[in-house]
Design an enzyme around this catalytic site. Structure first.
Site, PDB file in Angstrom:
ATOM      1  N   ALA A 168     -50.592  -8.074  34.508  1.00 44.99           N
ATOM      2  CA  ALA A 168     -49.499  -8.918  34.163  1.00 44.99           C
ATOM      3  C   ALA A 168     -48.151  -8.566  33.809  1.00 44.99           C
ATOM      4  O   ALA A 168     -47.027  -9.400  34.219  1.00 44.99           O
ATOM      5  CB  ALA A 168     -50.123 -10.034  33.175  1.00 44.99           C
ATOM      6  N   GLN A 227     -53.723 -15.335  30.403  1.00 43.80           N
ATOM      7  CA  GLN A 227     -54.793 -15.942  29.409  1.00 43.80           C
ATOM      8  C   GLN A 227     -55.368 -16.952  29.870  1.00 43.80           C
ATOM      9  O   GLN A 227     -56.323 -17.591  28.861  1.00 43.80           O
ATOM     10  CB  GLN A 227     -54.002 -16.148  28.095  1.00 43.80           C
ATOM     11  CG  GLN A 227     -53.581 -14.747  27.278  1.00 43.80           C
ATOM     12  CD  GLN A 227     -54.294 -13.857  26.535  1.00 43.80           C
ATOM     13  OE1 GLN A 227     -55.714 -14.401  26.420  1.00 43.80           O
ATOM     14  NE2 GLN A 227     -53.941 -12.874  26.286  1.00 43.80           N
ATOM     15  N   SER A 279     -53.799 -11.136  35.101  1.00 43.12           N
ATOM     16  CA  SER A 279     -54.445  -9.702  34.694  1.00 43.12           C
ATOM     17  C   SER A 279     -55.745  -9.765  34.992  1.00 43.12           C
ATOM     18  O   SER A 279     -56.562 -10.678  34.713  1.00 43.12           O
ATOM     19  CB  SER A 279     -53.960  -9.518  33.066  1.00 43.12           C
ATOM     20  OG  SER A 279     -54.727  -8.683  32.436  1.00 43.12           O
ATOM     21  N   ALA A 280     -56.450  -8.438  35.457  1.00 40.74           N
ATOM     22  CA  ALA A 280     -57.857  -8.298  35.353  1.00 40.74           C
ATOM     23  C   ALA A 280     -58.535  -8.068  34.062  1.00 40.74           C
ATOM     24  O   ALA A 280     -59.531  -8.615  33.664  1.00 40.74           O
ATOM     25  CB  ALA A 280     -58.164  -6.985  36.368  1.00 40.74           C
ATOM     26  N   HIS A 281     -57.837  -7.334  33.178  1.00 40.93           N
ATOM     27  CA  HIS A 281     -58.624  -6.948  31.718  1.00 40.93           C
ATOM     28  C   HIS A 281     -58.731  -8.037  30.873  1.00 40.93           C
ATOM     29  O   HIS A 281     -59.267  -7.962  29.904  1.00 40.93           O
ATOM     30  CB  HIS A 281     -57.860  -5.679  31.126  1.00 40.93           C
ATOM     31  CG  HIS A 281     -56.771  -5.988  30.457  1.00 40.93           C
ATOM     32  ND1 HIS A 281     -56.896  -6.031  28.864  1.00 40.93           N
ATOM     33  CD2 HIS A 281     -55.520  -6.126  30.666  1.00 40.93           C
ATOM     34  CE1 HIS A 281     -55.534  -6.138  28.593  1.00 40.93           C
ATOM     35  NE2 HIS A 281     -54.809  -6.261  29.679  1.00 40.93           N
ATOM     36  N   THR A 287     -49.872   3.143  46.908  1.00 38.47           N
ATOM     37  CA  THR A 287     -51.249   3.033  47.633  1.00 38.47           C
ATOM     38  C   THR A 287     -52.146   2.270  46.739  1.00 38.47           C
ATOM     39  O   THR A 287     -52.121   2.117  45.446  1.00 38.47           O
ATOM     40  CB  THR A 287     -51.960   4.457  47.605  1.00 38.47           C
ATOM     41  OG1 THR A 287     -51.148   5.172  48.240  1.00 38.47           O
ATOM     42  CG2 THR A 287     -53.381   4.411  48.100  1.00 38.47           C
ATOM     43  N   CYS A 311     -49.644  -6.117  21.863  1.00 40.52           N
ATOM     44  CA  CYS A 311     -48.726  -5.539  22.461  1.00 40.52           C
ATOM     45  C   CYS A 311     -47.670  -5.225  21.164  1.00 40.52           C
ATOM     46  O   CYS A 311     -46.808  -4.358  21.315  1.00 40.52           O
ATOM     47  CB  CYS A 311     -48.023  -6.239  23.705  1.00 40.52           C
ATOM     48  SG  CYS A 311     -49.265  -6.486  24.771  1.00 40.52           S
TER      49      CYS A 311
END
Length: 404
Positions: free
Chosen positions: A75, A183, A203-205, A243, A328
């Site tokens: 993100a 979120q 975001s994936a995580h 890639t 963060c």
């Protein structure tokens, strides 16, 4: 030492076992390790198929067309690509950007970087409940405003902004609208086929997928153009070279597909646990709930415990993994800038705990957290002269302290 109970799901989530199993199929010679851009042989074709499927899975959760999904490293990169991409591409149209003081640092610091490039940014104050007052936004709009960036769900206090109303205001003024949805994806219903949003970061995580993987939604109709921030092989239709990490992309796709199938049931379970957690604290003295409780995701509870010193509190409750701000910025001893923007005193902002619960949280873990926090807060207050003064009826805000 026993492992602490995890209650910091807004910082990151564990990868779902089903997601991990899918990812493992795209790493070694036992599966398919091909480069999706290798369009001359079987390995590349199979990898490309997997990437296309994941693109559809991400798009399906948020009501987008798969062609509108651009893969990124997370993100933070998506926010940078959206904000800088619009600012640089449309710089002849204007150079003014509007955002909110409670945004994630990925948005705030990107705007500050653009200010160093002679763009202008307005940072709006939220209301005390964390939500944006539309009238404040209206007044901030100028003829040279090209972009508004407002997050869907705040990472610290969990409040849900009315992005439909904000987006409609942007459309009326022909301004691009970017939303950080890191979120909210998988927690709040998102339908980009109806929402007036031009760009949206994912975001994936944060949704039980892998770290280091994200996506940016870029609207096609009406078409939104952005200037690439990373140059190379022209991947992702020239918007983001590099890639493609097939296994990461597959993981993100699977995580979004699981969220689409299970979101309603999961939200109900998590809301019950959050309400149980809240019920454990509401009868305590001098406890402040930060952020609007009505417009809020189910898993977030941000509470300040007055007359308790912040660092002492975090050390005292180290049997549960919680935070006192964004992951963060939590290495800083400064009070949360989000809570300060709501108008909280330094003391209240310092004494806040963000509990975020998720897919693997249990009732027993919630009860453990309640008992631990109540016990430790009582103990720390017993040691606090400020607490004694408060109990004696002294208004501490009116005390004049003298230096020795």
């Amino acid at each position: 030492m026993s492992t602490p109970t995890y209650m910091d799901y807004s910082a990151t989530t564990p990868v779902d076992e089903r997601v991990a199993q899918k990812m493992m199929q795209y790493l070694t010679t036992d599966g398919n390790f091909g480069n999706p851009a290798s369009n001359s042989h079987y390995y590349g074709w199979k990898a490309d198929e997997a990437v296309k499927k994941a693109r559809h899975q991400v798009a399906d959760l948020v009501g987008a067309d798969s062609k509108e999904i651009v893969w990124t490293s997370g993100a933070t990169e998506s926010d940078n690509l959206a904000i800088k991409g619009i600012a640089h591409f449309y710089h002849k149209k204007g150079n003014h950007i509007i955002t909110l003081k409670t945004e994630h640092k990925a948005v705030l610091d990107t705007c500050r970087q653009l200010e160093r490039e002679n763009y202008e940014a307005t940072y709006l104050d939220p209301m005390p409940n964390g939500l944006l007052d539309l009238n404040v936004l209206k007044k901030a709009i100028r003829e040279d405003t090209i972009l508004v960036s407002i997050m869907h769900v705040n990472n610290e206090i969990g409040v849900i902004q009315d992005i439909e109303a904000i987006g409609n205001l942007c459309r009326e003024n022909k301004i691009f609208f970017h939303v950080d949805a890191a979120q909210s994806a998988g927690k709040v219903t998102i339908d980009l086929s109806k929402l007036p949003v031009d760009l949206m970061s994912f975001s994936a995580h944060k949704i039980y997928g892998p770290k280091g993987m994200g996506a940016l939604y870029v609207r096609r109709k009406p078409r939104v153009r952005i200037e690439a921030q990373m140059h190379g092989g022209g991947h992702e239709r020239g918007m983001r070279s590099g890639t493609l990490a097939t296994h990461q992309i597959v993981g993100m796709g699977e995580a979004f597909a699981i969220a689409q199938a299970e979101m309603k049931e999961e939200n109900s379970k998590i809301r019950q646990l959050r309400d149980r957690l809240l019920a454990g604290f509401v009868n305590m003295e001098e406890v402040v709930i930060n952020g609007d409780m009505k417009n809020r995701i189910p898993g977030n509870l941000n509470i300040s415990f007055n007359y308790v010193e912040g660092e002492s509190l975090m050390m005292a409750v180290n049997d549960i993994a919680v935070s006192s701000g964004s992951a963060c910025t939590s290495s800083s001893l400064e009070p949360s800038y989000v809570l300060r923007a709501l108008g909280l005193s330094d003391e209240l902002a310092h004494s806040s705990i963000r509990f975020t619960i998720g897919r693997y949280t249990t009732e027993a873990q919630v009860d453990k957290a309640i008992n631990l926090v109540r016990t430790k807060v009582d103990k720390l207050r017993d040691l606090s002269p400020l607490w004694d003064m408060f109990k004696d009826g002294i208004d501490i805000s009116k005390v004049e302290w003298t230096a020795h």
